[in-house]
Structures are given as C-alpha cells and as structure tokens.
Design a protein around this motif. Structure first.
Motif, mmCIF file in Angstrom:
data_model
loop_
_atom_site.group_PDB
_atom_site.id
_atom_site.type_symbol
_atom_site.label_atom_id
_atom_site.label_comp_id
_atom_site.label_asym_id
_atom_site.label_seq_id
_atom_site.Cartn_x
_atom_site.Cartn_y
_atom_site.Cartn_z
ATOM 1 N N MET A 1 24.216 -32.498 -9.686
ATOM 2 C CA MET A 1 23.031 -31.660 -9.456
ATOM 3 C C MET A 1 22.723 -31.611 -7.964
ATOM 4 O O MET A 1 22.675 -32.657 -7.317
ATOM 5 C CB MET A 1 21.829 -32.220 -10.225
ATOM 6 C CG MET A 1 21.960 -32.172 -11.730
ATOM 7 S SD MET A 1 20.424 -32.677 -12.519
ATOM 8 C CE MET A 1 20.971 -32.808 -14.209
ATOM 9 N N SER B 1 19.605 -36.708 -8.057
ATOM 10 C CA SER B 1 20.538 -36.360 -9.136
ATOM 11 C C SER B 1 20.657 -37.500 -10.139
ATOM 12 O O SER B 1 20.674 -37.287 -11.356
ATOM 13 C CB SER B 1 21.911 -36.022 -8.544
ATOM 14 O OG SER B 1 22.839 -35.745 -9.570
ATOM 15 N N SER C 1 17.581 -37.628 -12.341
ATOM 16 C CA SER C 1 17.566 -36.529 -13.310
ATOM 17 C C SER C 1 18.554 -36.743 -14.451
ATOM 18 O O SER C 1 18.301 -36.372 -15.590
ATOM 19 C CB SER C 1 17.874 -35.198 -12.611
ATOM 20 O OG SER C 1 16.874 -34.901 -11.667
ATOM 21 N N LYS C 2 19.699 -37.348 -14.132
ATOM 22 C CA LYS C 2 20.747 -37.536 -15.144
ATOM 23 C C LYS C 2 20.544 -38.788 -15.982
ATOM 24 O O LYS C 2 21.212 -38.968 -16.995
ATOM 25 C CB LYS C 2 22.116 -37.621 -14.462
ATOM 26 C CG LYS C 2 22.591 -36.302 -13.864
ATOM 27 C CD LYS C 2 23.953 -36.478 -13.196
ATOM 28 C CE LYS C 2 24.469 -35.165 -12.627
ATOM 29 N NZ LYS C 2 25.786 -35.346 -11.957
ATOM 30 N N LEU D 1 16.054 -27.609 -7.667
ATOM 31 C CA LEU D 1 17.405 -27.699 -8.196
ATOM 32 C C LEU D 1 18.024 -26.315 -8.027
ATOM 33 O O LEU D 1 17.740 -25.388 -8.777
ATOM 34 C CB LEU D 1 17.375 -28.118 -9.666
ATOM 35 C CG LEU D 1 18.714 -28.385 -10.353
ATOM 36 C CD1 LEU D 1 19.531 -29.410 -9.588
ATOM 37 C CD2 LEU D 1 18.485 -28.839 -11.790
ATOM 38 N N LYS E 1 20.658 -24.583 -8.552
ATOM 39 C CA LYS E 1 21.401 -23.793 -9.534
ATOM 40 C C LYS E 1 20.503 -23.150 -10.585
ATOM 41 O O LYS E 1 20.791 -22.062 -11.075
ATOM 42 C CB LYS E 1 22.442 -24.691 -10.213
ATOM 43 C CG LYS E 1 23.339 -23.972 -11.206
ATOM 44 C CD LYS E 1 24.378 -24.931 -11.785
ATOM 45 C CE LYS E 1 25.259 -24.223 -12.809
ATOM 46 N NZ LYS E 1 26.269 -25.141 -13.387
ATOM 47 N N TYR E 2 19.381 -23.802 -10.941
ATOM 48 C CA TYR E 2 18.625 -23.355 -12.103
ATOM 49 C C TYR E 2 17.221 -22.838 -11.817
ATOM 50 O O TYR E 2 16.743 -21.945 -12.515
ATOM 51 C CB TYR E 2 18.509 -24.501 -13.116
ATOM 52 C CG TYR E 2 19.827 -24.920 -13.713
ATOM 53 C CD1 TYR E 2 20.456 -24.152 -14.674
ATOM 54 C CD2 TYR E 2 20.451 -26.098 -13.309
ATOM 55 C CE1 TYR E 2 21.667 -24.545 -15.237
ATOM 56 C CE2 TYR E 2 21.656 -26.504 -13.862
ATOM 57 C CZ TYR E 2 22.261 -25.710 -14.821
ATOM 58 O OH TYR E 2 23.454 -26.096 -15.363
ATOM 59 N N MET F 1 13.279 -32.979 -17.570
ATOM 60 C CA MET F 1 14.346 -32.011 -17.822
ATOM 61 C C MET F 1 15.287 -32.574 -18.896
ATOM 62 O O MET F 1 16.201 -33.332 -18.601
ATOM 63 C CB MET F 1 15.115 -31.724 -16.524
ATOM 64 C CG MET F 1 16.211 -30.683 -16.691
ATOM 65 S SD MET F 1 16.869 -30.078 -15.105
ATOM 66 C CE MET F 1 17.425 -31.615 -14.353
ATOM 67 N N GLU G 1 17.564 -31.083 -20.663
ATOM 68 C CA GLU G 1 18.901 -30.540 -20.435
ATOM 69 C C GLU G 1 18.862 -29.734 -19.145
ATOM 70 O O GLU G 1 17.805 -29.238 -18.745
ATOM 71 C CB GLU G 1 19.334 -29.625 -21.589
ATOM 72 C CG GLU G 1 19.452 -30.308 -22.928
ATOM 73 C CD GLU G 1 19.838 -29.323 -24.021
ATOM 74 O OE1 GLU G 1 20.537 -28.338 -23.713
ATOM 75 O OE2 GLU G 1 19.429 -29.538 -25.177
ATOM 76 N N GLU G 2 20.015 -29.582 -18.497
ATOM 77 C CA GLU G 2 20.059 -28.790 -17.271
ATOM 78 C C GLU G 2 19.600 -27.371 -17.569
ATOM 79 O O GLU G 2 20.106 -26.713 -18.467
ATOM 80 C CB GLU G 2 21.483 -28.779 -16.700
ATOM 81 C CG GLU G 2 21.910 -30.114 -16.119
ATOM 82 C CD GLU G 2 23.233 -30.030 -15.380
ATOM 83 O OE1 GLU G 2 23.497 -28.976 -14.789
ATOM 84 O OE2 GLU G 2 23.997 -31.007 -15.397
#
Length: 356
Positions: A1, A51, A54-55, A132, A134-135, A182, A184-185
């Motif tokens: 991420m 990251s 978040s994961k 983030l 990407k999203y 979050m 899921e991504e």
C-alpha cells in the motif's frame, strides 16, 4: 500500500513520578506538510509503517478478550448520528483538515486527551493524515505512539566508546490507531477504527472514552449457550419454582467458572441444534474439552458428526472419527498399532469395575 502523508504532528511526552505525584507533560516539536515530510528523517523512520498498520489482521469478534489488535466503534445513542460522538468528531475534523495550522490544532487535542488517560508512558506521539493513492481521495488518520527505549547506547568516540541515548525510540511494539477502519483494500467503515497495542495493558485504548469494542467470540458463544439452555429449562420447570431458582444459581456459577464440568442437561439432538446456530454465524467456532488428562480440540461443527460423547459403565467416553491418524514429535509404539473394533473397546470398558 502506497500512502502519501498530507500532514504529520510530532510530540514528545514526558512522565515523571508515580501515583498522585505523577507529572505528565508534552511538547510539540513540529508539524509537517507533505513537502516537509518528504525531506525529513521521519520518512525513513516510518517507511512502510502505515502500510503495516493497514494490513495488520484483526477479527471483528476476537477469540479472546485481551488481543493486541481490535476493531473499535464510535458509541452513538439510538436516534443520533455519528456526529454526536466527540471522538468521531475529532477524527473526522483531523481527517479533513486543509491547512497545517488546522491539523496541528486538532492533533493537540488528541495528545491532550491521551495525557488525561489513567496510565500514560513517556515517548513520542505522532498524528498523521495520509492518503492511499490507489483507492481514495479522502485521507486516513493515524495515531502512533513509540515508547522510549531504556538502556539504549550508541557508539561515541575513542575515549568514552559508547554514550547513553536518553530519548531513543523505535517502531518496534509501536501502538497505533487507524481511522477509518479498512476491512478490505478500497473499502472503509466510517464508524469504526482499528487499534493496536502489543502489550495487554489497555492504557492506549482507554483515552478514547467514546469508543467501544465488540465482544470476544468466547463471550458471544457463552451468551448464546445460556439463552438456549434457559429456553429448554423453561419448558421443564415451573416459573418461580425452587428447581428454577437452583438452576439460575447453577448457571451463574457456570458462567463465571474457568473450568466447567459436563452439566448433562440437553440430549444429543438439542446440543447439535444449539451448536448449529453458533456455527451458522461462526463456522470456525472451536470445541475444546478435557477428559481426565486428555485434551481434545476440534471444530464445534464436528460435534455429533465426527466427535461423539457417550457414557459406558458410568464413565465418559469420547469417540472421534477420522480417515487418518497423524503423529508428530516424539515417536511411540502406538504409531504401529492396528486398531481394535469399536464394539470390543466398548465391551472392555463395560467390563471394568471401579472402586468408589
């Protein structure tokens, strides 16, 4: 991420004394914007940490009460929205802060609230707003706390060789909060946050007074079991009878006991039916029991299917079905055993004579 820092506020917390003589204070070192952060030493220090936060895996209903990572939710009275929760309001405002000055002002409220908690340790307190890439266009808020590391030394010069570093910090065992949670991504839960603290002490979560946490699975299962057993007993005993009062007293004792003996109140069909309700919501629900000195661990879903309980000659017997038997560490002659027929085992148990 791939997170991009919008703002980050850096505070140092110092705690001196103990008990009523404790002195707690903080000092604001710096608030950075995106450009400042990219050129700072903090970038290397925190590289990959957002990251990792978040994961980090978390269960909505953990298997035990004291777990390092939890999902918290903002407590809201019925009929009110999230805006009625003071903790949510602060996170929401910090999330959408547009200037460095505004973010610093809100971060100061976080650190001030943290210092009001019952147990606080010295260290570095960081509040960050990060996107983030990407999203999301909307950022996340991260709160990170690094405790001071005792007895840290660094190489100095030829004469002293080493020197003490009094305020050394590390990301090891760092406590953290991520808002919003979050699962899921690409998906966020606006009313929830994720909190992590590696120690079992709860002081890091205690400063969020208007955030609560879901019950662990053990408590949910215990409540479901008690409700099901009460429903069955209500059909057997008269209301307000002596038997019912004794049952309620026994259930209170059962609920608070760590080691509980078999109660023998429900037949196999009733137990399987009750277990099915739990398995429907939690397929991985565990079954743990101990027969004498032998521990048995499996899935609740297997009870009545592959795991059976019986009584033979007044003794408890567990029968476990499986297509294979595996052995691990420590070889024994049993690994070469050719199993007897089940009826032969039952006859052997039945023929035993036990002294009172």
């Amino acid at each position: 991420m791939d997170f991009e820092i919008n703002f980050l506020s850096f505070y140092v917390i110092q705690v001196e004394g103990k008990g009523e003589q404790t002195s707690k204070q903080y000092k604001h070192f710096q608030t950075l914007d995106q450009e400042d952060y990219e050129d700072s030493a903090l970038k290397d220090f925190l590289d990959g940490e957002l990251s990792k936060i978040s994961k980090r895996k978390v269960e909505r209903h953990p298997k035990a009460e004291q777990v390092p990572t939890k999902i918290g939710y903002f407590v809201v009275e019925e009929g009110y929205d999230l805006g009625s929760n003071p903790n949510y309001n602060l996170f929401h405002k910090a999330r959408y802060a547009e200037t460095k000055e505004e973010f610093e002002e809100l971060s100061e409220q976080f650190v001030g609230t943290y210092l009001d908690a019952s147990a606080v340790r010295g260290g570095v307190f960081l509040v960050a707003s990060a996107k983030l890439r990407k999203y999301f266009d909307d950022p996340f808020v991260f709160i990170m706390k690094c405790d001071f590391e005792p007895k840290v030394a660094s190489i100095s010069d030829e004469s002293s060789l080493i020197r003490n570093v009094e305020m050394a910090i590390t990301t090891k065992n760092m406590k953290s909060i991520q808002y919003p949670y979050m699962p899921e991504e690409g998906i966020v839960e606006e009313g929830e946050l994720k909190i992590h603290q590696s120690s079992h002490a709860r002081y890091f979560e205690d400063f969020l007074k208007f955030v609560d946490y879901n019950e662990p699975m053990t408590e949910i299962m215990k409540t479901q079991v008690m409700d099901m057993v009460r429903e069955h007993v209500a059909e057997v005993f008269e209301p307000e009878s002596t038997e019912l009062e004794q049952f309620e007293s026994d259930m209170e004792l059962w609920a608070t006991s760590e080691k509980r003996e078999l109660q023998e109140r429900l037949d196999t069909h009733q137990v399987i039916e009750a277990a099915a309700h739990i398995v429907e919501h939690t397929p991985e629900a565990e079954l743990k029991m101990k027969l004498g000195e032998t521990e048995i661990k499996g899935l609740l879903a297997d009870f009545g299917e592959n795991i059976h309980l019986a009584k033979v000659n007044g003794r408890y017997v567990a029968v476990i079905e499986a297509e294979s038997i595996l052995f691990e560490k420590g070889a024994s002659p049993i690994e070469f055993h050719k199993p007897d027929e089940l009826h032969e085992i039952i006859e052997k148990i039945s023929s035993k004579r036990w002294d009172d």
